[in-house]
Scaffold this motif. Structure first.
Motif, short mmCIF file in Angstrom:
data_model
loop_
_atom_site.label_atom_id
_atom_site.label_comp_id
_atom_site.label_asym_id
_atom_site.label_seq_id
_atom_site.Cartn_x
_atom_site.Cartn_y
_atom_site.Cartn_z
N SER B 9 0.84 -1.25 -0.32
CA SER B 9 -0.01 0.17 -0.11
C SER B 9 0.73 1.19 -0.06
N ASN B 10 2.08 0.87 0.72
CA ASN B 10 2.97 2.27 0.65
C ASN B 10 4.20 1.69 0.46
N LYS B 11 5.13 2.44 -0.32
CA LYS B 11 6.51 2.07 -0.87
C LYS B 11 7.56 3.24 -0.67
N VAL B 12 8.49 3.21 -0.17
CA VAL B 12 9.17 4.21 0.01
C VAL B 12 10.47 3.95 -0.32
N THR B 13 11.38 4.34 -1.30
CA THR B 13 12.72 3.83 -1.86
C THR B 13 13.56 4.99 -2.16
N GLU B 14 14.63 4.76 -2.52
CA GLU B 14 15.74 5.81 -2.85
C GLU B 14 15.97 5.80 -4.36
N LYS B 15 16.16 7.00 -4.72
CA LYS B 15 16.33 7.32 -6.26
C LYS B 15 17.33 6.29 -6.72
N GLY B 16 17.17 5.71 -7.95
CA GLY B 16 18.10 4.69 -8.66
C GLY B 16 17.65 3.12 -8.32
N LYS B 17 16.90 3.00 -7.10
CA LYS B 17 16.40 1.72 -6.97
C LYS B 17 15.35 1.12 -7.64
N TYR B 18 15.31 -0.29 -7.66
CA TYR B 18 14.13 -1.21 -8.53
C TYR B 18 13.10 -1.23 -7.54
N VAL B 19 11.85 -1.13 -8.17
CA VAL B 19 10.44 -1.16 -7.43
C VAL B 19 9.69 -2.29 -8.23
N GLU B 20 8.72 -2.81 -7.41
CA GLU B 20 7.74 -3.96 -8.14
C GLU B 20 6.50 -3.51 -7.25
N LEU B 21 5.40 -3.33 -8.06
CA LEU B 21 4.10 -3.26 -7.49
C LEU B 21 3.38 -4.15 -7.77
N ARG B 22 2.46 -5.07 -7.15
CA ARG B 22 1.64 -6.10 -7.48
C ARG B 22 0.18 -5.80 -7.55
N CYS B 23 -0.52 -6.12 -8.49
CA CYS B 23 -1.97 -6.45 -8.44
C CYS B 23 -2.66 -7.56 -8.56
N ASP B 24 -3.65 -7.94 -7.54
CA ASP B 24 -4.37 -9.21 -7.84
C ASP B 24 -5.86 -8.73 -8.11
N PRO B 25 -6.21 -8.87 -9.41
CA PRO B 25 -7.57 -8.49 -9.88
C PRO B 25 -8.68 -9.22 -9.35
N ILE B 26 -9.91 -8.80 -9.63
CA ILE B 26 -10.93 -9.55 -9.18
C ILE B 26 -11.04 -10.85 -10.09
N SER B 27 -11.33 -12.13 -9.25
CA SER B 27 -11.24 -13.32 -10.17
C SER B 27 -12.35 -13.47 -11.39
N GLY B 28 -11.77 -13.96 -12.52
CA GLY B 28 -12.67 -13.98 -13.61
C GLY B 28 -12.34 -12.72 -14.61
N HIS B 29 -11.93 -11.62 -13.90
CA HIS B 29 -11.97 -10.42 -14.81
C HIS B 29 -10.61 -10.66 -15.64
N THR B 30 -11.04 -10.35 -17.06
CA THR B 30 -9.86 -10.71 -17.95
C THR B 30 -9.14 -9.40 -18.41
N ALA B 31 -9.84 -8.21 -18.17
CA ALA B 31 -8.87 -6.98 -18.42
C ALA B 31 -8.31 -6.40 -17.12
N LEU B 32 -7.21 -5.91 -17.29
CA LEU B 32 -6.49 -5.47 -16.16
C LEU B 32 -5.70 -3.96 -16.40
N TYR B 33 -6.06 -3.08 -15.84
CA TYR B 33 -5.40 -1.93 -16.16
C TYR B 33 -4.56 -1.31 -15.01
N TRP B 34 -3.37 -0.55 -15.47
CA TRP B 34 -2.60 0.26 -14.54
C TRP B 34 -2.72 1.76 -14.81
N TYR B 35 -2.91 2.58 -13.66
CA TYR B 35 -2.82 3.92 -14.01
C TYR B 35 -2.02 4.38 -12.99
#
Lengths: 108, 117
Positions: B9-35
């Protein structure tokens, strides 16, 4: 390019007053228009879409292709209507393009 | 789950680092969007998936941003060499069908707030 414009960042009214949140769009095709709402500490959610032509929580919105507008209206605002409102357009590439949003404050 | 779930829900990182953000959609939903939503702005489209494939990635700002959805369910947004300008709330949404269908309603997660110091 497709664009959604919401000219007002903040709209403040008293309870019982009429409300109109403005939305204009630019799109060369046949648009689908939506209003999304975000109440305090809640996630963004759909309020209404123009193809449904329905009233949700007393809100209505009419697509005016001549004026390229999709203004959101409610005749008598309630305190619980206070929220961020986003107008959005769906283009022919199946993504939603959002406006910058209008914060509605309804005072008692 | 009942809705779209995003972690962290919150991620604090330093400039230059690598970050991964995860999304678990509603079951059965075929379309997934990132904004991405910066302060005082509306959600800005990044990428959307139909099943496992990226149907439209035209909103990714540069090649430091990448997203995957290998099994057509969970998606990960990856940001390399983070910059201070990447600080924003990253929203994920899922839909039962593509926007042109009869429903077209997007169900949003609560977002992942990324702060790059």
């Amino acid at each position: 390019a497709q664009r959604v414009t919401q000219p007002e960042k903040l709209l403040s009214v008293f309870k019982g007053a009429p409300v109109e949140l403005k939305c204009n769009y630019s799109y060369s095709g046949s648009p689908e228009l939506f209003w999304y709402v975000q109440y305090s500490r809640q996630r963004l959610q759909l309020l209404l879409r123009h193809i449904s032509r329905e009233s949700i929580k007393g809100f209505t919105a009419d697509l005016n292709k001549g004026e390229t507008s999709f203004h959101l209206k409610k005749p008598f605002a309630q305190e619980e209507d206070s929220a961020m409102y986003y107008c959005a357009l769906s283009d022919d590439t199946d993504k939603l393009i959002f406006g910058t949003g209008t914060r509605l404050q309804v005072f008692p | 789950g009942a809705g779209v779930s995003q972690t962290p829900s919150n991620k604090v990182t330093e400039k230059g680092k690598y970050v991964e953000l995860r999304c678990d959609p509603i079951s059965g939903h075929t379309a997934l969007y990132w904004y991405r939503q910066s302060l005082g702005q509306g959600p800005e489209f990044l990428i959307y998936f139909q099943g496992t494939g990226a149907a439209d990635d035209s909103g990714l700002p540069n090649d430091r941003f990448f997203a995957v959805r290998p099994e057509g369910s969970v998606s990960t947004l990856k940001i390399q060499r983070t910059e201070r300008g990447d600080s924003a709330v990253y929203l994920c949404a899922s839909s039962h069908s593509i926007m042109g269908g009869d429903t077209g309603e997007l169900f949003f997660g609560e977002g992942s707030r990324l702060t790059v110091l």
